[in-house]
Write an enzyme that holds these catalytic residues in place. Structure first.
Site, PDB file in Angstrom:
ATOM      1  N   ASP A 302       0.902  -1.187   0.124  1.00 42.56           N
ATOM      2  CA  ASP A 302      -0.054   0.065   0.084  1.00 42.56           C
ATOM      3  C   ASP A 302       0.913   1.203   0.147  1.00 42.56           C
ATOM      4  O   ASP A 302       2.088   1.124   0.216  1.00 42.56           O
ATOM      5  CB  ASP A 302      -0.809   0.072   1.282  1.00 42.56           C
ATOM      6  CG  ASP A 302      -2.086   1.205   1.136  1.00 42.56           C
ATOM      7  OD1 ASP A 302      -2.418   1.481  -0.110  1.00 42.56           O
ATOM      8  OD2 ASP A 302      -2.195   1.577   2.221  1.00 42.56           O
ATOM      9  N   HIS A 303       0.355   2.278  -0.326  1.00 38.64           N
ATOM     10  CA  HIS A 303       0.939   3.700  -0.193  1.00 38.64           C
ATOM     11  C   HIS A 303       0.548   4.250   1.035  1.00 38.64           C
ATOM     12  O   HIS A 303      -0.810   4.444   1.309  1.00 38.64           O
ATOM     13  CB  HIS A 303       0.863   4.519  -1.302  1.00 38.64           C
ATOM     14  CG  HIS A 303       1.689   4.022  -2.713  1.00 38.64           C
ATOM     15  ND1 HIS A 303       0.934   3.827  -3.957  1.00 38.64           N
ATOM     16  CD2 HIS A 303       2.517   3.510  -2.845  1.00 38.64           C
ATOM     17  CE1 HIS A 303       1.510   3.456  -4.545  1.00 38.64           C
ATOM     18  NE2 HIS A 303       2.860   3.057  -4.320  1.00 38.64           N
ATOM     19  N   LEU A 476      -5.083   4.667  -0.160  1.00 39.99           N
ATOM     20  CA  LEU A 476      -5.661   3.859  -0.536  1.00 39.99           C
ATOM     21  C   LEU A 476      -5.461   3.145  -1.972  1.00 39.99           C
ATOM     22  O   LEU A 476      -6.254   2.950  -2.877  1.00 39.99           O
ATOM     23  CB  LEU A 476      -7.532   4.623  -1.154  1.00 39.99           C
ATOM     24  CG  LEU A 476      -7.763   5.332   0.234  1.00 39.99           C
ATOM     25  CD1 LEU A 476      -9.024   6.268  -0.253  1.00 39.99           C
ATOM     26  CD2 LEU A 476      -8.539   4.316   1.360  1.00 39.99           C
ATOM     27  N   HIS A 477      -4.420   2.380  -1.927  1.00 39.24           N
ATOM     28  CA  HIS A 477      -3.890   1.782  -2.875  1.00 39.24           C
ATOM     29  C   HIS A 477      -3.397   0.234  -2.489  1.00 39.24           C
ATOM     30  O   HIS A 477      -2.350  -0.261  -2.762  1.00 39.24           O
ATOM     31  CB  HIS A 477      -2.517   2.550  -3.460  1.00 39.24           C
ATOM     32  CG  HIS A 477      -2.921   3.747  -3.990  1.00 39.24           C
ATOM     33  ND1 HIS A 477      -1.794   4.685  -4.082  1.00 39.24           N
ATOM     34  CD2 HIS A 477      -4.053   4.471  -4.453  1.00 39.24           C
ATOM     35  CE1 HIS A 477      -2.345   5.978  -4.612  1.00 39.24           C
ATOM     36  NE2 HIS A 477      -3.662   5.827  -4.802  1.00 39.24           N
ATOM     37  N   PRO A 478      -4.187  -0.462  -2.003  1.00 43.78           N
ATOM     38  CA  PRO A 478      -3.959  -1.802  -1.494  1.00 43.78           C
ATOM     39  C   PRO A 478      -3.618  -2.559  -2.631  1.00 43.78           C
ATOM     40  O   PRO A 478      -4.728  -2.711  -3.621  1.00 43.78           O
ATOM     41  CB  PRO A 478      -4.890  -2.499  -0.530  1.00 43.78           C
ATOM     42  CG  PRO A 478      -6.274  -1.607  -1.047  1.00 43.78           C
ATOM     43  CD  PRO A 478      -5.335  -0.280  -1.450  1.00 43.78           C
TER      44      PRO A 478
END
Length: 572
Positions: A302-303, A476-478
């Site tokens: 994630d980021h 919100l980049h899983p």
């Protein structure tokens, strides 16, 4: 929207970004019946919180739009981190920030390095990016961008004077301007592409699924929560359908193929519930293993990001638009004309830079906003303000997702292990120092009223890390929780040539979980590309021909190749 049959050629679990693409593309074959099962509700055209771009802060944390996931307590942050996931047709593309970023071409060169992954290099991915795009900000002769795809992209416009000053500040800090972060040169500062068309959110469902619903061979069922996969009685590795619950009733549907497109949380969860994962772990949860794939739920990426906020000395920011007294006018302006402050996501520009000379391509991403407000709508206590979102893009911290029980409705245990490595900590310190250096340049002087967050009291390396631990949020980049890779890789879950789960029959994975590594940007565009490419694989179509194009390579190309700051016709 509901199913008309009890048996389908393809059942797609999840009507989000990837599922919307697959539903549209697979149903192009008229002799194939396709069902998309979406656990959330429909994305109604009248729903302002979905359709209005500037309303993006409202769905997150709202149980009608958001599954409201949380990590366990992150061991290196000392707290839990909220994760919004779209509980609606279109998935997270219906509640996200609408930023369209492909990532750097070198990301895909990295994807292609392992044995058997060569068809996932940039040359093979580029034609699928182009297939999905209509890029209004690109010239018709631009060979890197798409011009007639379903996703309509608005460039910028980044006309607020704060954007131009921020881009110029990047140049003063030693970086460059770029005309298109999705084009020849990602590195630098400039306007962003957004999935906003005619003042409305361009979600994956709006772009792909809605236009395809007129086809008789495509069904979409919403509020359908898939609880388990069905297997052949004589072959424990062969999937024959799914069971789902809707309105308290259990339903079964049979399929020649089942495609998991539930996203980076739901796909590994359903695999584990179905006996596919690490055998010893599954036994500990009372689940009989069907296939030992220890990579299910692992390699989780994630980021993380923070906001650096400043007070603005001049009355040019969008801060007044947060005043509840002005919101009715702004809303009516959008409803009747699709114009005004509500018609933009306001993430209209930013940049990508390298924080040190050890990296080959940008490892930091900046989103600039001419307003000072958190993603949950909490605004800074100033009349005017602006902020930059920043975070490392290819952290080497890795997490995991594990089911807690056999109950499909119980949310899994999630840990990303943010800030768990020395390299991660170092890049975070660099990220904050680089961002502050840009924001203090002369170009920002007319507007710079001083730093609000983190504030001047945060200076040392440890103070910076303490602030990130306290204030950092997921971008919100899983991704990558059921990664593609050859069977020789013990942690690979998905065959990159077929998108099938290793060792299983009639079961494929097409969503962010299949990404082998996350990309250096927002991941929605890569997921759409992956789904477009997977659709051709599943349909048995000849893949689009690879396209070998030039792109900027630091240390090989001239430092200013593709840079725009010396172009007198470049408006930024």
């Amino acid at each position: 929207m509901r199913r008309k049959r009890d048996s389908y050629d393809y059942v797609i679990i999840g009507g989000g970004s990837a599922g919307s693409v697959l539903g549209a593309r697979l149903s192009e074959d008229k002799d194939k019946n396709v069902l998309v099962l979406e656990a959330g509700r429909s994305d109604y055209f009248w729903d302002l919180f979905i359709q209005m771009p500037a309303a993006l802060m409202f769905p997150s944390g709202n149980r009608f739009y958001d599954w409201e996931y949380q990590t366990d307590e992150e061991p290196h942050m000392g707290r839990r981190v909220d994760h919004a996931r779209g509980k609606v047709l279109g998935g997270s593309s219906s509640i996200n920030g609408m930023i369209y970023q492909r990532g750097n071409p070198m990301d895909y060169e990295g994807w292609a390095e392992p044995e058997g992954m060569d068809t996932w290099d940039f040359a093979h991915c580029l034609p699928y990016f182009k297939k999905l795009e209509t890029t209004y900000g690109a010239a018709p002769y631009d060979k890197v961008r798409g011009h007639d795809g379903p996703i309509k992209l608005k460039r910028g416009p980044a006309t607020n004077p704060l954007f131009k000053s921020f881009f110029n500040a990047g140049v003063e800090a030693g970086y460059h301007k770029t005309a298109d972060v999705n084009g020849y040169r990602q590195e630098g500062f400039g306007p962003f592409d957004s999935q906003v068309h005619h003042g409305r959110r361009m979600s994956a469902s709006r772009a792909y699924l809605r236009p395809a619903l007129r086809r008789r061979n495509l069904d979409v069922e919403t509020r359908a929560f898939v609880t388990k996969l069905i297997f052949d009685e004589n072959n424990s590795k062969k999937v024959t359908g799914v069971t789902f619950k809707k309105n308290g009733k259990e339903h079964t549907v049979h399929a020649n193929e089942v495609i998991l497109s539930g996203g980076a949380f739901n796909t590994p969860q359903l695999l584990q519930l179905s006996g596919i994962g690490d055998s010893e772990f599954l036994k500990s949860k009372g689940i009989e293993p069907r296939m030992h794939l220890p990579g299910v739920g692992e390699n989780f990426e994630d980021h993380l990001e923070v906001y650096i906020q400043h007070k603005c000395k001049q009355p040019v920011s969008l801060q007044p638009s947060l005043d509840v007294k002005r919101m009715p006018f702004i809303g009516l302006q959008w409803i009747f004309a699709r114009k005004g402050a509500a018609a933009s996501n306001h993430f209209e520009g930013g940049g990508f830079v390298r924080s040190n000379d050890d990296v080959d391509y940008p490892n930091l991403m900046f989103h600039f906003l001419p307003i000072a407000v958190r993603y949950d709508g909490q605004k800074a206590p100033v009349a005017h303000g602006y902020q930059v979102h920043v975070g490392p893009m290819y952290s080497n911290s890795r997490g995991s997702l594990k089911i807690k029980s056999k109950d499909p409705f119980e949310k899994p245990s999630i840990v990303f292990n943010y800030l768990s490595t020395k390299e991660d900590e170092r890049e975070w310190i660099e990220a904050i120092r680089v961002a502050r250096n840009i924001l203090k340049q002369k170009a920002m002087d007319p507007f710079n009223g001083g730093e609000i967050s983190p504030g001047p009291q945060v200076q040392t390396d440890e103070e910076i890390l303490d602030w990130v631990r306290k204030d950092g949020e997921t971008a919100l980049h899983p991704s990558c929780s059921a990664k593609m890779g050859p069977a020789s890789d013990p942690m690979a879950v998905v065959d990159p040539l077929t998108m099938k789960v290793h060792g299983m029959e009639n079961l494929r994975v097409v969503d962010a979980s299949a990404m082998p590594r996350t990309t250096n940007g927002n991941i929605h565009a890569p997921v759409l590309m992956l789904a477009e490419k997977a659709a051709d694989i599943i349909r048995g179509r000849k893949p689009l021909e690879p396209q070998y194009v030039d792109y900027y390579k630091h240390g090989i190309d001239d430092e200013k190749a593709g840079a725009m700051e010396d172009d007198p016709f470049y408006q930024y």
